[in-house]
Design an enzyme around this catalytic site. Structure first.
Site, PDB file in Angstrom:
ATOM      1  N   ASN A 279      23.068  68.916 -12.369  1.00 49.46           N
ATOM      2  CA  ASN A 279      24.364  69.595 -12.466  1.00 49.46           C
ATOM      3  C   ASN A 279      25.018  69.768 -11.089  1.00 49.46           C
ATOM      4  O   ASN A 279      25.934  70.571 -10.934  1.00 49.46           O
ATOM      5  CB  ASN A 279      24.189  70.968 -13.107  1.00 49.46           C
ATOM      6  CG  ASN A 279      23.598  70.862 -14.495  1.00 49.46           C
ATOM      7  OD1 ASN A 279      24.034  70.043 -15.290  1.00 49.46           O
ATOM      8  ND2 ASN A 279      22.586  71.660 -14.780  1.00 49.46           N
TER       9      ASN A 279
ATOM     10  N   HIS B   7      25.607  79.392 -24.621  1.00 53.17           N
ATOM     11  CA  HIS B   7      24.341  79.334 -23.867  1.00 53.17           C
ATOM     12  C   HIS B   7      23.437  80.524 -24.190  1.00 53.17           C
ATOM     13  O   HIS B   7      23.902  81.617 -24.488  1.00 53.17           O
ATOM     14  CB  HIS B   7      24.687  79.344 -22.373  1.00 53.17           C
ATOM     15  CG  HIS B   7      23.529  79.053 -21.484  1.00 53.17           C
ATOM     16  ND1 HIS B   7      22.794  80.032 -20.860  1.00 53.17           N
ATOM     17  CD2 HIS B   7      22.968  77.881 -21.107  1.00 53.17           C
ATOM     18  CE1 HIS B   7      21.849  79.480 -20.133  1.00 53.17           C
ATOM     19  NE2 HIS B   7      21.927  78.164 -20.257  1.00 53.17           N
TER      20      HIS B   7
ATOM     21  N   GLU C 249      31.466  79.760 -23.873  1.00 50.30           N
ATOM     22  CA  GLU C 249      31.375  78.906 -22.688  1.00 50.30           C
ATOM     23  C   GLU C 249      32.733  78.250 -22.557  1.00 50.30           C
ATOM     24  O   GLU C 249      33.412  78.023 -23.576  1.00 50.30           O
ATOM     25  CB  GLU C 249      30.326  77.803 -22.903  1.00 50.30           C
ATOM     26  CG  GLU C 249      28.918  78.246 -22.644  1.00 50.30           C
ATOM     27  CD  GLU C 249      27.894  77.138 -22.867  1.00 50.30           C
ATOM     28  OE1 GLU C 249      28.073  76.025 -22.343  1.00 50.30           O
ATOM     29  OE2 GLU C 249      26.914  77.407 -23.569  1.00 50.30           O
TER      30      GLU C 249
ATOM     31  N   SER D  37      27.835  73.269 -22.244  1.00 49.20           N
ATOM     32  CA  SER D  37      26.852  72.610 -21.375  1.00 49.20           C
ATOM     33  C   SER D  37      26.172  71.427 -22.037  1.00 49.20           C
ATOM     34  O   SER D  37      25.730  70.511 -21.364  1.00 49.20           O
ATOM     35  CB  SER D  37      25.815  73.608 -20.910  1.00 49.20           C
ATOM     36  OG  SER D  37      25.144  74.166 -22.017  1.00 49.20           O
TER      37      SER D  37
ATOM     38  N   ASP E  15      32.180  81.785 -19.858  1.00 50.59           N
ATOM     39  CA  ASP E  15      31.111  81.348 -18.960  1.00 50.59           C
ATOM     40  C   ASP E  15      31.514  79.958 -18.475  1.00 50.59           C
ATOM     41  O   ASP E  15      31.444  78.989 -19.225  1.00 50.59           O
ATOM     42  CB  ASP E  15      29.786  81.322 -19.725  1.00 50.59           C
ATOM     43  CG  ASP E  15      28.656  80.730 -18.889  1.00 50.59           C
ATOM     44  OD1 ASP E  15      28.912  80.318 -17.742  1.00 50.59           O
ATOM     45  OD2 ASP E  15      27.519  80.669 -19.406  1.00 50.59           O
TER      46      ASP E  15
ATOM     47  N   HIS F 162      29.996  75.218 -16.020  1.00 53.56           N
ATOM     48  CA  HIS F 162      30.208  73.779 -15.803  1.00 53.56           C
ATOM     49  C   HIS F 162      31.658  73.424 -15.501  1.00 53.56           C
ATOM     50  O   HIS F 162      32.010  72.248 -15.493  1.00 53.56           O
ATOM     51  CB  HIS F 162      29.698  73.000 -17.025  1.00 53.56           C
ATOM     52  CG  HIS F 162      28.242  73.243 -17.262  1.00 53.56           C
ATOM     53  ND1 HIS F 162      27.253  72.506 -16.645  1.00 53.56           N
ATOM     54  CD2 HIS F 162      27.610  74.189 -18.001  1.00 53.56           C
ATOM     55  CE1 HIS F 162      26.074  72.977 -17.018  1.00 53.56           C
ATOM     56  NE2 HIS F 162      26.263  73.995 -17.843  1.00 53.56           N
TER      57      HIS F 162
ATOM     58  N   LYS G 264      25.334  75.080  -9.919  1.00 55.55           N
ATOM     59  CA  LYS G 264      25.692  73.744 -10.416  1.00 55.55           C
ATOM     60  C   LYS G 264      26.606  73.078  -9.382  1.00 55.55           C
ATOM     61  O   LYS G 264      26.099  72.638  -8.358  1.00 55.55           O
ATOM     62  CB  LYS G 264      26.276  73.864 -11.809  1.00 55.55           C
ATOM     63  CG  LYS G 264      25.239  74.593 -12.712  1.00 55.55           C
ATOM     64  CD  LYS G 264      25.488  74.524 -14.143  1.00 55.55           C
ATOM     65  CE  LYS G 264      24.611  75.470 -14.933  1.00 55.55           C
ATOM     66  NZ  LYS G 264      23.195  75.167 -14.955  1.00 55.55           N
TER      67      LYS G 264
HETATM   68  C1  LIG Z   1      26.583  77.472 -19.728  1.00 58.60           C
HETATM   69  C2  LIG Z   1      25.546  78.026 -18.822  1.00 58.60           C
HETATM   70  N1  LIG Z   1      25.566  79.320 -18.553  1.00 58.60           N
HETATM   71  C3  LIG Z   1      24.665  79.878 -17.737  1.00 58.60           C
HETATM   72  C4  LIG Z   1      23.674  79.136 -17.151  1.00 58.60           C
HETATM   73  C5  LIG Z   1      22.666  79.803 -16.305  1.00 58.60           C
HETATM   74  O1  LIG Z   1      22.972  79.639 -14.954  1.00 58.60           O
HETATM   75  P1  LIG Z   1      21.825  79.701 -13.875  1.00 58.60           P
HETATM   76  O2  LIG Z   1      21.162  78.361 -13.874  1.00 58.60           O
HETATM   77  O3  LIG Z   1      22.527  80.032 -12.604  1.00 58.60           O
HETATM   78  O4  LIG Z   1      20.888  80.776 -14.312  1.00 58.60           O
HETATM   79  C6  LIG Z   1      23.625  77.762 -17.400  1.00 58.60           C
HETATM   80  C7  LIG Z   1      22.615  76.914 -16.763  1.00 58.60           C
HETATM   81  O5  LIG Z   1      21.571  76.641 -17.125  1.00 58.60           O
HETATM   82  C8  LIG Z   1      24.571  77.192 -18.270  1.00 58.60           C
HETATM   83  O6  LIG Z   1      24.534  75.903 -18.572  1.00 58.60           O
END
Ligand SMILES: Cc1ncc(COP(=O)(O)O)c(C=O)c1O
Length: 386
Positions: free
Chosen positions: A50, A136, A180, A184, A209, A212, A242
Site C-alpha cells: 500500500n 474495514h 470507507e 480497501s 476512513d 486508501h 499507506k
Molecule cells: C480501510 C482501512 N482502514 C484502516 C486500516 C488500518 O490502518 P493501519 O494499518 O494504520 O492500522 C487499514 C489498513 O489495514 C485499512 O485498509
C-alpha cells in the site's frame, strides 16, 4: 492438563482453517525501492504493497526519520498524555488538519487504533450506527465497542442507507454514518457526497476512513477533495501507513471533538505515543505529497493502464481486485504469478466475504509502465473462466 487442552484448542482451530485453505503464513519479505521485494530469496515486483507513492523508501523521508531518531531517541517513552508528546506531534497534527481542511487532528498509534478509539468515544448504547457492510474491521470493531444499535447498509447503496435512516433514526439520540471512502478490497469509491447529504438531512454525522485515498485522490488530499468543493465530513479518519509510507493513524475534526478524543479515546490515552522517527517520516511524506500533485496521480494512472490493458472496468483508485471466488483459486493464481516474478498475495475470508477470495492488486507511483504491462501479461491467462 490445562496447557495440553490449550494446545489442543489451538491445533483444532488451525486444522479447521487448514481444511478450508484459510490458514495464513508469515513470509519474510524485504521491501526495496521501486516496488521491488525480496521474499524468501525470490526477487519479485510487488503489487501487494500500500506504499502507493513509494515514499517508504524515499531518501528525504528516510533522512527526516533518522534525524528525528537521533534527536529524540527511538521510543516515545510514555503515553502522549504523560511524557510521550514530543514536539513533532504538533507539527504533524497541524499539517493533517490543514490538508483535510479541519480545525485540528489527533494522531494515534495506527489507523486501527484510531478507528476503535474514536467511534466509542462519541457514540454510546442509546445511539445508532449505520455502516457500509464492506467496511474495514477497525470500523466494525469500533462500532461494536459502542454497545449501540448497528445497522449495515448494502455496499455503497444510498437508497438502502436512506431507508434505514427513515425507519430507525428517530428511535435514537445520536447517529453516526460510517464508511470507507476507497474500499480497501474492492477499490471502488463511496458515494461521499450523497452520504454527507443524508447525514445532514437526518441529523447524523458522517465518518469516513480514507486509508486508501490520502496521497492518491484529490491531489493527494484524499477522497473528500475530488470535487470542486470539499465534501462535508465532520470525522475524517485515515492512516499514515499507506501512501505516506510511515505508520500511525489519525482523525481530523473540530477542536471540540479532538479535545474530547484526547481526553477519552482509550486507544489514545492508554498507549505509548508513536516514536519521533515515525512521526518525522509522516511529516516529510505529507510535505512531499503537498508539493507534488502530479506524483499523486500516478497510482491511479498505473491501475488504469492495467485495467485498460486487460479490458477490465476502469480503475477508480490504486486498487484493482481480481475476484477468483475460492481460496484455492486465489492461492493458485498468486503462486502462478510468483513464478513469473510478481508478488500478489491471495486475499481470503474473513478479510473478504465468503465466495469472493481474490487477488488484490495495488498500484504505486513506484511502478514503471513497463512493470504494469508485464504484470498485465502475466495476469491475462488467469482471467479465463474455469
Ligand atoms: C480501510 C482501512 N482502514 C484502516 C486500516 C488500518 O490502518 P493501519 O494499518 O494504520 O492500522 C487499514 C489498513 O489495514 C485499512 O485498509
Amino acid at each position: 492438563m490445562s496447557l495440553k487442552t490449550l494446545e489442543q484448542l489451538a491445533d483444532n482451530k488451525l486444522r479447521e482453517l487448514g481444511a478450508l485453505e484459510l490458514k495464513r503464513k508469515l513470509r519474510i519479505t524485504e521491501r526495496k525501492a521501486f516496488a521491488r521485494t525480496l521474499q524468501e530469496e525470490k526477487r519479485l515486483v510487488s503489487f501487494s504493497c500500500n506504499d502507493y507513492l513509494g515514499l517508504s523508501t524515499h531518501k528525504e523521508v528516510i533522512e527526516a526519520s533518522v534525524k528525528a531518531t537521533r534527536q529524540h531517541g527511538t521510543g516515545a517513552g510514555a503515553s502522549r498524555l504523560i511524557t510521550g508528546n514530543h514536539p513533532l506531534f504538533q507539527t504533524l497534527e497541524k499539517r493533517l488538519a490543514r490538508l483535510k481542511n479541519t480545525d485540528d487532528s489527533v494522531v494515534f498509534g495506527s489507523g486501527y487504533l484510531a478507528g476503535i478509539g474514536v467511534i466509542p468515544t462519541l457514540i454510546g448504547p442509546d445511539d445508532l450506527i449505520l455502516i457500509d457492510e464492506l467496511s474495514h474491521s477497525c470500523l466494525k470493531t469500533g462500532a461494536k465497542l459502542t454497545g449501540g444499535r448497528i445497522l449495515n447498509f448494502k455496499h455503497n447503496n444510498v437508497l438502502h442507507t436512506e431507508e434505514l435512516l427513515r425507519n430507525y433514526r428517530r428511535k435514537h439520540r445520536y447517529c453516526l454514518l460510517i464508511t470507507e471512502s476507497v474500499f480497501s478490497m474492492e477499490g471502488d469509491l463511496a458515494p461521499l457526497s450523497e452520504l454527507s447529504k443524508l447525514a445532514i438531512q437526518f441529523d447524523g454525522w458522517l465518518m469516513s476512513d480514507d486509508a486508501h485515498g490520502l496521497g492518491v485522490l484529490g491531489h493527494g488530499r484524499g477522497s473528500g477533495f475530488t470535487q470542486k468543493d470539499p465534501i462535508t465530513i465532520p470525522l475524517q479518519m485515515g492512516t499514515l501507513s499507506k501512501a505516506a509510507g510511515a505508520y500511525g493513524g489519525f482523525i481530523c475534526a473540530s477542536h471540540q471533538v479532538t479535545n474530547l478524543i484526547r481526553n477519552r479515546a482509550r486507544t489514545f490515552v492508554y498507549t505509548t505515543g508513536l516514536p519521533a522517527g515515525t512521526v518525522a517520516a509522516a511529516i516529510k511524506a505529507l510535505e512531499i505529497i503537498e508539493r507534488n500533485p502530479i506524483l499523486t496521480t500516478l497510482p491511479v494512472k498505473r491501475a488504469q493502464l492495467f485495467t485498460d490493458e486487460l479490458g477490465l472496468p476502469q480503475a477508480k483508485s490504486a486498487i484493482v481486485p481480481i475476484i477468483l471466488h475460492t481460496p484455492e483459486r486465489a492461492l493458485m493464481a498468486s503462486q502462478s504469478l510468483e513464478k513469473k516474478g510478481f508478488l500478489v498475495t491471495a486475499i481470503r475470508p474473513p478479510s473478504v466475504p465468503r465466495g469472493t477470495a481474490r487477488l488484490r492488486c495495488a498500484f504505486s507511483a513506484a511502478h514503471s509502465e513497463k512493470d504494469v504491462l508485464e504484470f498485465a501479461s502475466a495476469m491475462r491467462p488467469l482471467l479465463k473462466p474455469l
